[in-house]
Write a protein that holds these residues in place. Structure first.
Motif, PDB file in Angstrom:
ATOM      1  N   MET A   1       0.877  -1.165   0.000  1.00 24.71           N
ATOM      2  CA  MET A   1       0.000   0.000   0.000  1.00 24.71           C
ATOM      3  C   MET A   1       0.911   1.210   0.000  1.00 24.71           C
ATOM      4  O   MET A   1       1.862   1.274   0.779  1.00 24.71           O
TER       5      MET A   1
ATOM      6  N   ILE B   1      -2.056  -1.349  -3.677  1.00 31.72           N
ATOM      7  CA  ILE B   1      -3.167  -0.418  -3.487  1.00 31.72           C
ATOM      8  C   ILE B   1      -2.605   1.000  -3.436  1.00 31.72           C
ATOM      9  O   ILE B   1      -1.652   1.276  -2.691  1.00 31.72           O
TER      10      ILE B   1
ATOM     11  N   ARG C   1      -4.875  -1.719  -7.642  1.00 33.66           N
ATOM     12  CA  ARG C   1      -6.204  -1.202  -7.323  1.00 33.66           C
ATOM     13  C   ARG C   1      -6.047   0.136  -6.600  1.00 33.66           C
ATOM     14  O   ARG C   1      -4.984   0.417  -6.035  1.00 33.66           O
ATOM     15  N   THR C   2      -7.112   0.937  -6.619  1.00 33.67           N
ATOM     16  CA  THR C   2      -7.052   2.238  -5.952  1.00 33.67           C
ATOM     17  C   THR C   2      -8.246   2.446  -5.035  1.00 33.67           C
ATOM     18  O   THR C   2      -9.312   1.860  -5.220  1.00 33.67           O
TER      19      THR C   2
ATOM     20  N   TRP D   1      -8.586  -4.617   0.170  1.00 34.58           N
ATOM     21  CA  TRP D   1      -8.437  -5.104  -1.197  1.00 34.58           C
ATOM     22  C   TRP D   1      -9.767  -5.390  -1.915  1.00 34.58           C
ATOM     23  O   TRP D   1      -9.953  -4.956  -3.067  1.00 34.58           O
TER      24      TRP D   1
ATOM     25  N   ALA E   1     -11.383  -2.143  -3.152  1.00 32.17           N
ATOM     26  CA  ALA E   1     -10.577  -1.263  -3.996  1.00 32.17           C
ATOM     27  C   ALA E   1     -10.927  -1.498  -5.463  1.00 32.17           C
ATOM     28  O   ALA E   1     -11.339  -2.594  -5.858  1.00 32.17           O
TER      29      ALA E   1
END
Length: 220
Positions: free
Chosen positions: A35, A59, A85-86, A133, A136
């Motif tokens: 992250m 992330i 992923r964001t 997660w 996201a």
């Protein structure tokens, strides 16, 4: 962000066998999760350090999708094989290697990091990651074409779309007619699965496909 951050000893910390984040990542056998707020002092995975046979998940903040430099970084990670992923706000910076070692920032002022092997700390970091997660948003879908499938003109058009350029400005910049511009825009949008021109530009930025900005500023 390039994995060349220095390490400092802190209580309960242990330096990786070969010293440095790059060496620690190179020792990964199974999975690396990260992250990152993508701030200068945040430890992060470098696309060049991604290795075959190791699963990578990362992330990052949503703002990276529409920030050109950060978008290119995330796109490079995705193309290197990282599942990116964001989320709106990343709660902390950390990297966990093989579920046994966690890298945390030790000093946000100079980029020093702490490398911890304490089971409780590693477990807590992993649990936080796994809670975030599923909610996201993936960076890009598998239906997106490879950059090699885009012509130089299409890449430049995507850059202009991301800037919010009008058809007339795009046509003038590329020295083509407005009708041709609209035809190419429609084709590129279809290939990207974009619902709007701006979204097409953003999706291209997500993948790191946009050419370097030459100083052109688009206006509405």
């Amino acid at each position: 962000m390039n994995g060349q951050l220095s390490l400092v000893p802190v209580p309960g910390a242990q330096k990786p066998a070969y010293g440095g984040i790059a060496e620690l990542l190179a020792s990964a056998q199974n999975e690396v999760v990260a992250m990152s707020t993508l701030t200068p002092a945040a430890p992060a995975v470098n696309p060049r350090e991604v290795r075959r046979g190791v699963r990578y998940r990362a992330i990052h903040p949503d703002r990276a999708r529409t920030t050109p430099a950060l978008g290119r970084h995330l796109g490079a990670l995705s193309l290197a094989g990282v599942a990116v992923r964001t989320i709106p706000r990343v709660p902390m910076d950390m990297i966990v290697v093989d579920g046994s070692v966690v890298v945390l920032p030790a000093d946000t002022g100079n980029g020093n990091v702490a490398v911890l092997r304490l089971t409780s700390v590693v477990t807590t970091a992993l649990e936080l990651f796994e809670r975030i997660w599923p909610d996201a948003v993936p960076l890009a879908g598998p239906e997106l074409p490879d950059r090699a499938d885009l012509s130089v003109r299409e890449q430049e058009m995507l850059r202009l779309l991301a800037l919010g350029a009008t058809d007339e400005l795009v046509a003038a910049h590329l020295d083509i007619s407005v009708r041709t511009t609209r035809r190419i825009v429609a084709r590129v949008m279809n290939r990207l699965g974009a619902r709007s021109r701006f979204q097409a530009g953003v999706k291209a930025a997500d993948r790191g496909w946009l050419p370097v900005d030459d100083g052109l500023t688009a206006t509405g």
